[in-house]
Design an enzyme around this catalytic site. Structure first.
Site, mmCIF file in Angstrom:
data_model
loop_
_atom_site.group_PDB
_atom_site.id
_atom_site.type_symbol
_atom_site.label_atom_id
_atom_site.label_comp_id
_atom_site.label_asym_id
_atom_site.label_seq_id
_atom_site.Cartn_x
_atom_site.Cartn_y
_atom_site.Cartn_z
ATOM 1 N N ASP A 1 20.771 -8.350 3.002
ATOM 2 C CA ASP A 1 21.235 -9.317 1.999
ATOM 3 C C ASP A 1 22.264 -8.607 1.110
ATOM 4 O O ASP A 1 22.023 -8.339 -0.071
ATOM 5 C CB ASP A 1 20.053 -9.843 1.190
ATOM 6 C CG ASP A 1 19.064 -10.575 2.080
ATOM 7 O OD1 ASP A 1 19.271 -11.756 2.342
ATOM 8 O OD2 ASP A 1 18.101 -9.935 2.557
ATOM 9 N N GLN B 1 20.109 -3.954 2.789
ATOM 10 C CA GLN B 1 21.525 -4.224 3.033
ATOM 11 C C GLN B 1 21.714 -5.530 3.808
ATOM 12 O O GLN B 1 22.769 -6.143 3.784
ATOM 13 C CB GLN B 1 22.141 -3.040 3.799
ATOM 14 C CG GLN B 1 23.592 -3.186 4.195
ATOM 15 C CD GLN B 1 24.531 -3.297 2.999
ATOM 16 O OE1 GLN B 1 24.188 -2.876 1.895
ATOM 17 N NE2 GLN B 1 25.700 -3.869 3.208
ATOM 18 N N HIS C 1 11.141 -5.254 5.661
ATOM 19 C CA HIS C 1 10.376 -5.102 4.414
ATOM 20 C C HIS C 1 9.616 -3.762 4.408
ATOM 21 O O HIS C 1 9.579 -3.063 3.392
ATOM 22 C CB HIS C 1 9.326 -6.208 4.276
ATOM 23 C CG HIS C 1 9.874 -7.603 4.217
ATOM 24 N ND1 HIS C 1 9.666 -8.521 5.229
ATOM 25 C CD2 HIS C 1 10.606 -8.247 3.276
ATOM 26 C CE1 HIS C 1 10.229 -9.677 4.898
ATOM 27 N NE2 HIS C 1 10.819 -9.536 3.726
#
Ligand code: AMP
Length: 305
Positions: free
Chosen positions: A169, A167, A52
């Site tokens: 997900d 990337q 994140h």
């Protein structure tokens, strides 16, 4: 908070302010919008990790104002999935988000996002949402309908110039790109590389579910994908998938899927040709359902060394 201060003054360093309502969010963004500043959006479900944070840092580098959303979106969880136990630590998230460069965090309650009689959804149909995780035997297309609906709402609320996705997900990123193209959302989508632990495990909030022995077994996923890539280049894509299956089997992992697909259309592919191939895996390891993937370029696509 005076929204003008946010644009003119140094960024928060202790904790990013959490905005709970759509009205607060709009008010906080209005000055930036009026001044034509570039707004970056990083949608998350929180319990932040370096994956994140890499998105927030990229947004910081590329935009004038960085908004992170923190929302565990119930509509993308199926019955029996982990909505109720999804890990949360908002205080820590607000601190880490600020340190990485977020100016604002939109962290609404579910009731602020979905009216009780909400009856509209955004759905990408066809193979993009019916294969891999979208296979009805797995999470199903409803999962992606939940994702695209909430992301479309976030785009409408924030009006970002750029939105950042991981990337990790891969299918989600492909689906969101298609939604943006098909519905003409005026936003640029950036997809950033998967951030991994030192031993290769793709970072994920769900890694928190892993007991130590399963945490060790989980490293087989990235080893399997590395083997797939190696063997795809040295032999064939089929040999790569076989090698990956062997790595998983050695760790007693039975994948939900391990498949090679065109990275953009998600059509099945049998051989490396002139387009990037996505090799994607999903597997239950102990209490966690994990996904990972690798993008394989054909020899012709790779830069010469
Ligand atoms: P999540 O909170 O799991 O919904 O993820 C929010 C965003 O972070 C999504 O765009 C994910 O693809 C991205 N993300 C999650 N894990 C990683 C990772 N290990 N590396 C890069 N991006 C990630």
């Amino acid at each position: 908070m005076n929204p003008d201060l946010l644009v003119d003054n140094p960024r928060p360093t202790v904790a990013a302010p959490a905005l709970r309502t759509k009205a607060e969010l709009r008010a906080a963004l209005e000055p930036a919008r009026r001044r034509g500043l570039a707004i970056g959006l990083v949608p998350t479900m929180g319990y932040l990790h370096e994956g994140h944070l890499s998105l927030i840092r990229a947004a910081r580098a590329g935009c004038d104002l960085v908004v992170m959303s923190l929302f565990v979106n119930p509509t993308q969880f199926g019955l029996g999935e982990d909505l109720d136990r999804y890990p949360r630590d908002e205080e820590r998230d607000l601190r880490l988000a600020a340190e990485a460069g977020a100016d604002l965090v939109f962290a609404p309650p579910v009731s602020e996002v979905y009216a009780p009689d909400a009856s509209t959804a955004v759905e990408v149909t066809g193979p993009l949402t019916s294969v891999l995780d979208g296979d009805p035997a797995r999470r199903g297309p409803e999962h992606f309908r939940g994702v695209t609906t909430v992301v479309a709402k976030l785009f409408n609320l924030v009006g970002p110039d750029v939105a950042y996705f991981g990337q990790k997900d891969a299918q989600q990123a492909v689906v969101i790109r298609r939604m943006v193209r098909d519905l003409d959302f005026p936003v640029r989508i950036e997809v950033l590389p998967t951030v991994r632990e030192d031993d290769g495990l793709a970072m994920s909030s769900r890694n928190a579910y892993l007991e130590p022995a399963d945490r060790e077994r989980a490293t087989a996923l990235s080893r399997a994908l590395a083997a797939a890539e190696r063997e795809a280049h040295n032999g064939s894509l089929a040999a790569g998938l076989d090698a990956a299956r062997r790595e998983l089997a050695a760790a007693a992992i039975e994948p939900e899927y391990l498949e090679a697909r065109d990275a953009e259309t998600l059509e099945p592919v049998a051989e490396l040709a002139d387009r990037p191939v996505l090799v994607a895996v999903a597997a239950r390891v102990g209490a966690a359902r994990l996904i990972d993937n690798v993008l394989i370029q054909s020899a012709a696509q790779r830069p010469h060394t």
